[in-house]
Motif scaffolding. Structure first.
Motif, PDB file in Angstrom:
ATOM      1  N   HIS A 163      26.317  21.576 -34.102  1.00  0.00           N
ATOM      2  CA  HIS A 163      26.147  22.736 -34.971  1.00  0.00           C
ATOM      3  C   HIS A 163      27.335  23.674 -34.841  1.00  0.00           C
ATOM      4  N   HIS A 164      27.936  23.990 -35.967  1.00  0.00           N
ATOM      5  CA  HIS A 164      29.000  24.992 -36.037  1.00  0.00           C
ATOM      6  C   HIS A 164      30.159  24.661 -35.094  1.00  0.00           C
ATOM      7  N   LEU A 165      30.568  23.398 -35.073  1.00  0.00           N
ATOM      8  CA  LEU A 165      31.701  22.944 -34.273  1.00  0.00           C
ATOM      9  C   LEU A 165      32.870  22.631 -35.204  1.00  0.00           C
ATOM     10  N   PRO A 166      34.078  22.450 -34.667  1.00  0.00           N
ATOM     11  CA  PRO A 166      35.210  22.088 -35.522  1.00  0.00           C
ATOM     12  C   PRO A 166      34.916  20.845 -36.354  1.00  0.00           C
ATOM     13  N   GLU A 167      35.475  20.793 -37.544  1.00  0.00           N
ATOM     14  CA  GLU A 167      35.173  19.707 -38.471  1.00  0.00           C
ATOM     15  C   GLU A 167      35.441  18.328 -37.864  1.00  0.00           C
ATOM     16  N   GLU A 168      36.520  18.195 -37.100  1.00  0.00           N
ATOM     17  CA  GLU A 168      36.810  16.890 -36.521  1.00  0.00           C
ATOM     18  C   GLU A 168      35.754  16.476 -35.487  1.00  0.00           C
ATOM     19  N   VAL A 169      35.172  17.454 -34.810  1.00  0.00           N
ATOM     20  CA  VAL A 169      34.107  17.159 -33.849  1.00  0.00           C
ATOM     21  C   VAL A 169      32.834  16.763 -34.589  1.00  0.00           C
ATOM     22  N   MET A 170      32.541  17.466 -35.672  1.00  0.00           N
ATOM     23  CA  MET A 170      31.368  17.118 -36.485  1.00  0.00           C
ATOM     24  C   MET A 170      31.514  15.712 -37.051  1.00  0.00           C
ATOM     25  N   ASP A 171      32.721  15.383 -37.505  1.00  0.00           N
ATOM     26  CA  ASP A 171      32.973  14.040 -38.032  1.00  0.00           C
ATOM     27  C   ASP A 171      32.756  12.987 -36.959  1.00  0.00           C
ATOM     28  N   ARG A 172      33.214  13.288 -35.731  1.00  0.00           N
ATOM     29  CA  ARG A 172      33.060  12.325 -34.645  1.00  0.00           C
ATOM     30  C   ARG A 172      31.582  12.113 -34.298  1.00  0.00           C
ATOM     31  N   ALA A 173      30.817  13.208 -34.259  1.00  0.00           N
ATOM     32  CA  ALA A 173      29.389  13.088 -33.978  1.00  0.00           C
ATOM     33  C   ALA A 173      28.700  12.250 -35.046  1.00  0.00           C
ATOM     34  N   TYR A 174      29.061  12.505 -36.291  1.00  0.00           N
ATOM     35  CA  TYR A 174      28.461  11.762 -37.413  1.00  0.00           C
ATOM     36  C   TYR A 174      28.743  10.268 -37.281  1.00  0.00           C
ATOM     37  N   LYS A 175      29.955   9.928 -36.909  1.00  0.00           N
ATOM     38  CA  LYS A 175      30.354   8.527 -36.813  1.00  0.00           C
ATOM     39  C   LYS A 175      29.820   7.864 -35.544  1.00  0.00           C
ATOM     40  N   ASP A 176      30.005   8.524 -34.402  1.00  0.00           N
ATOM     41  CA  ASP A 176      29.659   7.906 -33.122  1.00  0.00           C
ATOM     42  C   ASP A 176      28.164   7.674 -32.955  1.00  0.00           C
ATOM     43  N   LEU A 177      27.346   8.513 -33.587  1.00  0.00           N
ATOM     44  CA  LEU A 177      25.898   8.383 -33.443  1.00  0.00           C
ATOM     45  C   LEU A 177      25.250   7.690 -34.636  1.00  0.00           C
ATOM     46  N   SER A 178      26.054   7.128 -35.507  1.00  0.00           N
ATOM     47  CA  SER A 178      25.506   6.502 -36.718  1.00  0.00           C
ATOM     48  C   SER A 178      24.590   5.324 -36.406  1.00  0.00           C
ATOM     49  N   GLY A 179      24.788   4.689 -35.255  1.00  0.00           N
ATOM     50  CA  GLY A 179      23.934   3.565 -34.877  1.00  0.00           C
ATOM     51  C   GLY A 179      22.805   3.938 -33.937  1.00  0.00           C
ATOM     52  N   TYR A 180      22.608   5.229 -33.729  1.00  0.00           N
ATOM     53  CA  TYR A 180      21.573   5.678 -32.783  1.00  0.00           C
ATOM     54  C   TYR A 180      20.177   5.323 -33.289  1.00  0.00           C
ATOM     55  N   GLU A 181      19.339   4.821 -32.380  1.00  0.00           N
ATOM     56  CA  GLU A 181      17.942   4.528 -32.696  1.00  0.00           C
ATOM     57  C   GLU A 181      17.079   4.836 -31.493  1.00  0.00           C
ATOM     58  N   ALA A 182      15.913   5.377 -31.738  1.00  0.00           N
ATOM     59  CA  ALA A 182      14.932   5.635 -30.686  1.00  0.00           C
ATOM     60  C   ALA A 182      13.582   5.844 -31.347  1.00  0.00           C
ATOM     61  N   SER A 183      12.532   5.522 -30.636  1.00  0.00           N
ATOM     62  CA  SER A 183      11.192   5.778 -31.163  1.00  0.00           C
ATOM     63  C   SER A 183      10.296   6.263 -30.028  1.00  0.00           C
ATOM     64  N   PHE A 184       9.306   7.056 -30.383  1.00  0.00           N
ATOM     65  CA  PHE A 184       8.379   7.592 -29.388  1.00  0.00           C
ATOM     66  C   PHE A 184       7.104   8.041 -30.093  1.00  0.00           C
ATOM     67  N   GLU A 185       6.053   8.188 -29.316  1.00  0.00           N
ATOM     68  CA  GLU A 185       4.781   8.641 -29.852  1.00  0.00           C
ATOM     69  C   GLU A 185       4.664  10.150 -29.655  1.00  0.00           C
ATOM     70  N   VAL A 186       4.312  10.838 -30.705  1.00  0.00           N
ATOM     71  CA  VAL A 186       4.082  12.280 -30.653  1.00  0.00           C
ATOM     72  C   VAL A 186       2.618  12.513 -30.327  1.00  0.00           C
ATOM     73  N   ARG A 187       2.382  13.206 -29.230  1.00  0.00           N
ATOM     74  CA  ARG A 187       1.017  13.460 -28.789  1.00  0.00           C
ATOM     75  C   ARG A 187       0.714  14.957 -28.689  1.00  0.00           C
ATOM     76  N   GLY A 188       1.620  15.775 -29.251  1.00  0.00           N
ATOM     77  CA  GLY A 188       1.403  17.206 -29.231  1.00  0.00           C
ATOM     78  C   GLY A 188       2.678  17.946 -29.611  1.00  0.00           C
ATOM     79  N   PHE A 189       2.638  19.258 -29.522  1.00  0.00           N
ATOM     80  CA  PHE A 189       3.805  20.085 -29.821  1.00  0.00           C
ATOM     81  C   PHE A 189       3.807  21.270 -28.869  1.00  0.00           C
ATOM     82  N   SER A 190       4.918  22.009 -28.842  1.00  0.00           N
ATOM     83  CA  SER A 190       5.067  23.099 -27.880  1.00  0.00           C
ATOM     84  C   SER A 190       5.426  24.412 -28.569  1.00  0.00           C
ATOM     85  N   LEU A 191       4.981  25.499 -27.941  1.00  0.00           N
ATOM     86  CA  LEU A 191       5.360  26.856 -28.324  1.00  0.00           C
ATOM     87  C   LEU A 191       6.502  27.278 -27.408  1.00  0.00           C
ATOM     88  N   TYR A 192       7.599  27.741 -28.003  1.00  0.00           N
ATOM     89  CA  TYR A 192       8.780  28.175 -27.251  1.00  0.00           C
ATOM     90  C   TYR A 192       8.991  29.667 -27.451  1.00  0.00           C
TER      91      TYR A 192
END
Length: 224
Positions: A163-192
């Motif tokens: 968030h709100h990082l230099p454009e080249e860093v944002m581009d790198r995050a977009y590219k490097d994490l393009s293959g990211y995958e994960a799954s999990f079960e949601v069993r609740g939520f939190s108040l912060y």
């Protein structure tokens, strides 16, 4: 952030605003302006469980995001919102959230790939491939009653990684994490709650009701 179920929101990677409902997409990096009356700033979110949550937090820190360790990895349900600081107001909020959680059931979230809200807002995020409709339903229910408020933009569940990082860093995050995958079960939520030191901390977790036992077949007959 009501994009089409199972896909990205309209305009993602172009003209989609941030689903956290703030003028600058990016979720919880800034709290809302405080009014004249004493208030506290809260948010409600689905926490991303470990090892996924801590891994994404480390990635966010490695990208140079100064807010990486001030914001637990999450999917927003209620963006930063001011409530009166008196205990009665918080009790009403917690009672409301407890009622929502008691009538919900666990569901699965699958994270896959990256998307962005640029150029409207400087955010790169991990997208949801499964669980969008469940998040949308839960968000509507959370943002009712004492937490009803208008959002600046349509709701679109996501996990911010840059968030709100230099454009080249944002581009790198977009590219490097393009293959990211994960799954999990949601069993609740939190108040912060947003602390005076700028850190968001979980105040209370609200677990969903347990999955009910399967109903007997319609033609079953009682014996005994």
């Amino acid at each position: 952030m009501s994009g089409p179920a199972g896909g990205a929101a309209p305009g993602v990677r172009g003209d989609a605003p941030d689903g956290d409902g703030e003028p600058v997409r990016g979720g919880w990096t800034t709290a809302l302006r405080r009014g004249a009356e004493p208030t506290r700033t809260i948010g409600v979110a689905i926490p991303i469980p470990d090892p996924h949550g801590s891994r994404l937090q480390r990635i966010r820190a490695a990208l140079g995001d100064p807010m990486a360790y001030a914001i637990p990895t999450h999917i927003t349900l209620l963006p930063p919102t001011e409530v009166p600081s008196d205990p009665g107001a918080l009790t009403r909020v917690e009672d409301h959230l407890r009622g929502v959680a008691r009538s919900e059931r666990p569901f699965t979230i699958r994270l896959r790939g990256t998307a962005t809200f640029r150029p409207v807002s400087p955010v790169v995020f991990i997208a949801l491939a499964e669980g969008i409709a469940d998040c949308e339903r839960l968000q509507r229910r959370v943002m009712s009653g004492p937490l009803a408020r208008e959002l600046e933009f349509p709701y679109h569940p996501h996990v911010t990684v840059a968030h709100h990082l230099p454009e080249e860093v944002m581009d790198r995050a977009y590219k490097d994490l393009s293959g990211y995958e994960a799954s999990f079960e949601v069993r609740g939520f939190s108040l912060y709650e947003h602390g005076a030191d700028g850190v968001w901390r979980p105040r209370r977790h609200f677990a969903f009701a347990s999955v009910p036992p399967a109903a007997p077949p319609a033609d079953a007959t009682a014996t005994g």
